[in-house]
Write a protein that holds these residues in place. Structure first.
Motif, mmCIF file in Angstrom:
data_model
loop_
_atom_site.group_PDB
_atom_site.id
_atom_site.type_symbol
_atom_site.label_atom_id
_atom_site.label_comp_id
_atom_site.label_asym_id
_atom_site.label_seq_id
_atom_site.Cartn_x
_atom_site.Cartn_y
_atom_site.Cartn_z
ATOM 1 N N GLN A 92 0.826 -1.205 0.000
ATOM 2 C CA GLN A 92 0.000 0.000 0.000
ATOM 3 C C GLN A 92 0.859 1.254 0.000
ATOM 4 N N GLN A 146 1.805 2.504 -3.480
ATOM 5 C CA GLN A 146 0.756 2.948 -4.389
ATOM 6 C C GLN A 146 0.790 4.468 -4.562
ATOM 7 N N GLY A 147 0.341 4.933 -5.733
ATOM 8 C CA GLY A 147 0.337 6.359 -6.008
ATOM 9 C C GLY A 147 -0.606 7.153 -5.142
ATOM 10 N N ASN A 148 -1.657 6.511 -4.661
ATOM 11 C CA ASN A 148 -2.643 7.203 -3.814
ATOM 12 C C ASN A 148 -2.404 6.907 -2.333
ATOM 13 N N ASN A 157 -1.072 8.603 0.102
ATOM 14 C CA ASN A 157 -1.462 9.657 1.043
ATOM 15 C C ASN A 157 -2.959 9.617 1.328
ATOM 16 N N ASP A 158 -3.766 9.380 0.291
ATOM 17 C CA ASP A 158 -5.213 9.273 0.489
ATOM 18 C C ASP A 158 -5.547 8.068 1.354
ATOM 19 N N LYS A 159 -4.837 6.982 1.120
ATOM 20 C CA LYS A 159 -5.096 5.772 1.912
ATOM 21 C C LYS A 159 -4.695 5.981 3.368
#
Length: 478
Positions: free
Chosen positions: A50, A53-55, A57-59
């Motif tokens: 995780q 992954q590019g997202n 920060n959102d996760k």
């Protein structure tokens, strides 16, 4: 990518990493030692996959927000979430360390469980999930490996809320790709679907299937795509009762609308009073030494004893008048336990409260609250935090800590409440006379009344209300 290693220090030396406890599709969990207290905790973070992954920060933001919300899901059979910390940009959820084996490991080592043992754990987890659902969450990853047995006890603890999500009835939600084959219902295989409490019903029913058979159920998508029927668990274990077999099959119905819609509905199918089909004869003696019998039937509670008439209490509870019923309970408890011609009862005589009275009061509360309230419910929670007959002496620090944990669990005292937990400064705050109150929240007025009597000097004799309360919660007849 950040993967913590043994002996690594966190938060400027506050924690020392011990080892990796486990991991899944989203997170990895470590055991850590807090140096100041020498206590073990568990800390969960997003795993290296995780993190890449590019997202990410959102996760991480979602991870932290869910951790904060899950902290409100306090229940003796849910792992406790204490706080969140950040280490080198990676957020961690600090949780209770539960010492023991998970049920998946236990079954692998010892074989399938006896029905009574399995039902005990499933009922505990089911009640925990009711609390989760009331907070607007679904767990969505219920399986034997996410249920730990506390070492040396018969208490199950639900862990790993990595897939926990908020839900709204009737709303279509996007689904992640993570699930556990055999325990996930068919709606978890769809990119978008309707999720509800029935989603966790399937997972818990499938878990019971596995505990009683030693087998992982056939995955729901195989059943649907291949039109393959679910084999009843009794085909693998003939000792499973028809009632439990049927409840499992109903809980694992392929389509959501065919399952019990709430955890309470399913538990009521599963867990039935062992005295349902029998009449229990209880012999009691009244003050004139005359003996009579009370018949306690599954659908009828005896309301009149040699001391009290509980019709009023029954009517108030049936009408959902919780506040009035609470006051009536206080009146009854003081009448049967402490107010007698010879004076007040003391600690050594609390266990002699007439068993028929204590059972009737408790059974009425349990019945009309759907097992949310009652002395027996409070007793289970009190014992789960360490309450026992050895830890309630007045002024003992260990008892103060246990009592504080108990009050926090059932909503009698806030975590940030600065008032003393013992003696004259004790009080119960934020009473909620509603079924939405925390499990075990009611009844409570009898405790307030005992405190009032003690402080006014009416109730004396060397033993304080601090001792009478746990003595009643641990009553041998509950």
């Amino acid at each position: 990518m950040e993967l913590w290693t043994p002996n690594q220090t966190l938060k400027n030396g506050r924690f020392i990493v011990q080892k990796v406890l486990g991991g899944g599709g989203f997170g990895v969990t470590y055991s850590v030692l807090e140096q100041r207290t020498n206590k073990l905790f568990a800390i969960k973070t997003l795993n290296p996959i995780q993190q890449s992954q590019g997202n990410f920060n959102d996760k991480q933001e979602q991870f932290v927000n869910e951790a904060l919300r899950l902290r409100g899901c306090q229940h003796p059979h849910i792992v406790k979430v204490y706080e969140v910390i950040q280490e080198a940009g990676l957020w961690g959820m600090v949780m209770e360390y539960v010492n023991g084996d998970d049920l998946g490991v236990y079954v692998d080592q010892h074989g399938h469980l006896l029905e009574d043992d399995a039902l005990r754990y499933i009922n505990q987890v089911g009640q925990a999930l009711e609390s989760v659902h009331q907070q607007g969450f679904l767990h969505r990853d219920i399986k034997p490996n996410n249920i730990i047995l506390r070492s040396g006890t018969q208490e199950a603890v639900l862990i790993d809320f990595g897939l926990a999500r908020e839900f709204l009835i009737g709303k279509t939600l996007s689904m992640t790709n993570s699930r556990t084959e055999g325990y996930a219902p068919v709606e978890q295989y769809e990119r978008q679907g309707h999720f509800g409490t029935y989603t966790d019903v399937y997972g818990l029913a499938a878990t019971l299937y596995s505990l009683l058979t030693g087998r992982t159920p056939i995955p729901a998508n195989y059943r649907k795509d291949g039109d393959i029927p679910l084999k009843a668990p009794k085909q693998f274990n003939s000792s499973i009762s028809d009632r439990v077999n049927d409840a499992i099959v109903q809980g694992m119905a392929l389509e959501p609308q065919d399952r019990p819609q709430t955890m309470r509905e399913w538990l009521e199918l599963l867990i039935q009073n062992k005295a349902d089909s029998a009449v229990v004869q209880i012999s009691i003696s009244n003050s004139q030494s005359k003996v009579r019998h009370l018949n306690l039937l599954a659908d009828q509670t005896q309301l009149i004893t040699s001391k009290m008439d509980y019709t009023q209490l029954s009517n108030l509870l049936a009408a959902g008048k919780w506040k009035e019923a609470d006051k009536e309970t206080s009146r009854a408890i003081l009448a049967i336990a402490w107010r007698e011609k010879e004076g007040w009862r003391y600690l050594e005589r609390v266990d002699n409260i007439p068993c028929e009275d204590i059972r009737i009061i408790n059974n009425l509360w349990v019945k009309y609250s759907n097992s949310r309230f009652g002395f027996s419910v409070q007793k289970k929670i009190f014992q789960s935090v360490g309450g026992n007959t050895k830890t309630y002496w007045k002024g003992q620090k260990q008892y103060q800590e246990i009592w504080l944990l108990f009050c926090n669990h059932i909503g009698w005292k806030k975590d940030d409440d600065s008032q003393k937990i013992m003696g004259i400064a004790f009080y119960i705050c934020d009473i909620n006379f509603d079924l939405k109150a925390p499990i075990g929240h009611l009844p409570c007025s009898w405790i307030i009344e005992l405190q009032r009597l003690r402080e006014s000097g009416v109730y004396g004799g060397g033993f304080g209300w601090e001792q009478e309360i746990p003595s009643l919660l641990l009553h041998k007849n509950l």
